[in-house]
Enzyme design. Structure first.
Site, mmCIF file in Angstrom:
data_model
loop_
_atom_site.group_PDB
_atom_site.id
_atom_site.type_symbol
_atom_site.label_atom_id
_atom_site.label_comp_id
_atom_site.label_asym_id
_atom_site.label_seq_id
_atom_site.Cartn_x
_atom_site.Cartn_y
_atom_site.Cartn_z
ATOM 1 N N GLU A 57 14.071 -67.915 59.253
ATOM 2 C CA GLU A 57 14.500 -68.418 60.533
ATOM 3 C C GLU A 57 15.371 -69.664 60.659
ATOM 4 O O GLU A 57 16.065 -69.808 61.663
ATOM 5 C CB GLU A 57 13.110 -69.094 61.221
ATOM 6 C CG GLU A 57 11.822 -67.864 61.479
ATOM 7 C CD GLU A 57 10.621 -68.705 61.789
ATOM 8 O OE1 GLU A 57 10.710 -69.961 62.196
ATOM 9 O OE2 GLU A 57 9.529 -67.753 61.550
ATOM 10 N N ASP A 110 4.887 -77.412 44.154
ATOM 11 C CA ASP A 110 4.127 -77.873 43.017
ATOM 12 C C ASP A 110 2.755 -76.781 42.707
ATOM 13 O O ASP A 110 2.227 -76.214 43.775
ATOM 14 C CB ASP A 110 3.456 -78.990 43.511
ATOM 15 C CG ASP A 110 2.724 -79.694 42.515
ATOM 16 O OD1 ASP A 110 3.362 -80.245 41.211
ATOM 17 O OD2 ASP A 110 1.589 -80.201 42.546
HETATM 18 C C1 NOJ Z 1 2.803 -80.815 38.672
HETATM 19 C C2 NOJ Z 1 3.527 -82.192 38.893
HETATM 20 O O1 NOJ Z 1 4.786 -81.929 38.322
HETATM 21 C C3 NOJ Z 1 2.920 -82.994 38.167
HETATM 22 O O2 NOJ Z 1 3.465 -84.268 37.895
HETATM 23 C C4 NOJ Z 1 1.460 -83.314 38.910
HETATM 24 O O3 NOJ Z 1 0.669 -84.056 38.060
HETATM 25 C C5 NOJ Z 1 0.753 -81.995 39.139
HETATM 26 N N1 NOJ Z 1 1.647 -80.785 39.613
HETATM 27 C C6 NOJ Z 1 -0.382 -82.129 40.273
HETATM 28 O O4 NOJ Z 1 0.377 -82.095 41.399
#
Ligand code: NOJ
Length: 557
Positions: free
Chosen positions: A265, A207
């Site tokens: 690993e 993310d």
């Molecule tokens: C990207 C994620 O896809 C989204 O849904 C989220 O709100 C933000 N990152 C923050 O984690």
């Protein structure tokens, strides 16, 4: 030599809240997913990616993690996860989980300790706490804005009740950013990676992978990167580096090199895919150098306008950029953060990507959107590399554009002061059976977001076995893609009118030309490519040797 399965894999994104509800509480869960995995194996995908299911107060639908090593009781238990992974593997499907390293929930133990421990303590050093500016530190430390609207800083309260330091949250106030210069943070995430690798996951979707490192000294951002913080709307641009001090800093790459070694690993070609809204493609390619991640989402493709020159340019620049580092391209049209493409490709206005659609807004043209979505699928699944399919796109689901505002849960809606409707419209529980309660999503009628009437006829059981349906179109395209090894192909552009895309894909299994008609004229296939039409976006009952506007074909030589 290993097989690097991810190079041409089709990965299906499961949004656990909205895929299948096993316990009837209105929200999807892991046992619900496990019970429905057969349908995905039948669809013909290679892997599933699950959005977060970790312990979380759900301030941002689970992207606010309070415990990275356990499952939220709403979604099940670790035993349920193990059962899901076992079933997926038995069906030949790999499992990718979501990793959220930029921020935790404010309810994470470390953040609670940081608040209690006070300024200048090692506990605070794991997050980005700073003194405020101005009289009594009343003003935020800099001008950064949250992607969900408002300032990216929140003032904390000291244990004695007086106003204290500020902490950074690029997203919701309940999502404090970690300080990735802190070695404890790095070590914690190494352990988290190992925890899930030991449980047998095949990969991680990372993310906001471009946000972990912030520019030294946290300087003010240029106006351009703070002016309009509507989610996923910001242009994060330029080789020259004027991308805003919170995005795409060079220091992030060291983190992914360390992770690459950890994945190495483990047996079985584990992988990582970066969620990095970074442009241009040459800058994004840095995330997929051989010793970093294996893939990054191609958001330039997702955001491209529906016209020939724009699509050609983005396909070319994407392929060029990944080739320069030996990585596979990826293609994606929808996910849980954007308007579903069956609606996005037929918006009434000129806006490319509104931050959500409400009942009072001009509505997308559903018929045109579906026609374009089918053509876009034919294009995407023919291209070399890996493709991502968002749950429900195989049913042709449109965005829910008339959700009642009271039902909205995306923090964007509140934080933007009700100016951005947010992302709930693409997150609605998906339909399985037209005549079952909650359209088969669960065994009760409640769903955490209401389903639109239009989802009934699009339920999976209505489409299964109907050769003209979107579902059977996806199944056919995925089967042919596999048989013809299109994901491993090399492309050559056929010279045509700029409003017609004609791309020849050569593989060890043969040669296919994909043609997309973005012009206003009806085209004769014979004028563009010789051979058998093996896939037509208008379905098997359409005249196979001609294609109307917004239609596409695959022609095998
Ligand atoms: C990207 C994620 O896809 C989204 O849904 C989220 O709100 C933000 N990152 C923050 O984690």
């Amino acid at each position: 030599m290993t097989d690097q399965w991810w190079r041409d894999a089709v990965v299906y994104q499961i949004y656990p809240r909205s895929f299948a509800d096993g316990n009837g509480d209105g929200m999807g869960d892991l046992p619900g997913i496990t019970a429905r995995l057969d349908a995905l194996a039948e669809l013909g995908i290679d892997a599933v990616w699950l959005s977060p299911f970790y312990v979380s107060p759900q301030a941002d639908a689970g992207y606010d993690v309070a415990d990275y090593r356990d499952i939220d009781p709403r979604f099940g238990s670790l035993a349920d996860f193990d059962a899901l992974a076992e079933r997926a593997h038995a069906l030949g499907l790999r499992v990718i989980v979501d990793l959220v390293p930029n921020h935790s929930s404010d309810e994470h133990g470390w953040f609670q300790q940081a608040l209690a421990a006070g300024a200048g303590t090692p506990e605070r050093g794991r997050y980005v706490f700073r003194d405020g500016k101005g009289d009594n530190g009343n003003e935020p430390p800099n001008n950064w804005q949250s992607l969900f609207g408002g300032a990216a800083w929140e003032r904390s309260t000291d244990p004695d009740g007086t106003p204290g330091q500020w902490y950074l949250h690029l997203f919701d106030v309940k999502q404090p950013d970690f300080d990735w210069t802190n070695h404890e943070v790095r070590e914690m995430f190494h352990d988290v990676l190992r925890f899930w690798l030991d449980r047998g996951v095949d990969g991680f979707r990372v993310d906001v992978a471009h946000a972990l490192i912030k520019a030294d000294g946290l300087p003010d951002a240029p106006e351009s990167s703070v002016a309009d913080p509507a989610p996923y709307e910001q242009e994060i641009e330029s080789e020259a580096g004027d991308r805003g001090p919170m995005w795409d800093q060079d220091g992030v790459h060291e983190i992914y090199r360390d992770w690459n070694k950890i994945l190495g690993e483990y047996p079985g070609d584990r992988m990582m895919v970066a969620e990095a809204w970074v442009s241009p493609p040459s800058r994004l390619a840095r995330y997929v150098r051989p010793d970093e991640m294996q893939q990054s989402f191609n958001f330039d493709f997702l955001t491209a306008r529906w016209n020939g020159p724009a699509l050609r340019a983005v396909i070319d620049s994407s392929l060029r950029a990944v080739e320069s580092v030996g990585a596979p391209a990826t293609w994606v049209m929808s996910n849980h953060d954007v308007i579903r493409h069956a609606s996005r490709l037929a918006l009434p206005g000129d806006e490319a990507r509104p931050g959500g659609i409400g009942a009072d807004d001009p509505q997308p043209d559903a018929v045109l959107g579906l026609r374009r979505a089918r053509a876009a699928t034919a294009l995407m699944l023919a291209l070399p590399g890996s493709a991502y399919v968002y749950q429900g796109e195989e049913l042709g689901l449109p965005e829910h554009t008339t959700l009642p505002d009271e039902a909205r849960e995306d923090p964007t809606w509140e934080r933007s002061g009700h100016t951005e409707r947010g992302r709930d419209g693409c997150r609605v529980p998906i339909p399985w059976e037209a005549d079952a309660p909650s359209l088969g999503f669960g065994n009760t009628s409640g769903t955490w977001l209401p389903q639109p009437a239009a989802y009934r006829t699009l339920a999976r059981d209505q489409q299964r076995g109907d050769p003209s349906s979107m579902l059977e179109f996806y199944r056919r395209a995925l089967r042919l893609r596999r048989e013809l090894q299109l994901g491993k192909g090399r492309i050559t552009w056929q010279e045509t009118d700029p409003a017609i895309l004609a791309i020849e894909i050569e593989t060890a299994a043969g040669s296919v030309t994909v043609i997309v008609n973005l012009s206003d004229e009806r085209l004769e296939v014979d004028d563009l490519a010789a051979g058998e039409v093996i896939l037509h976006s208008a379905g098997p009952s359409a005249d196979q040797r001609s294609l109307g506007s917004d239609e596409a074909v695959w022609v095998r030589r």
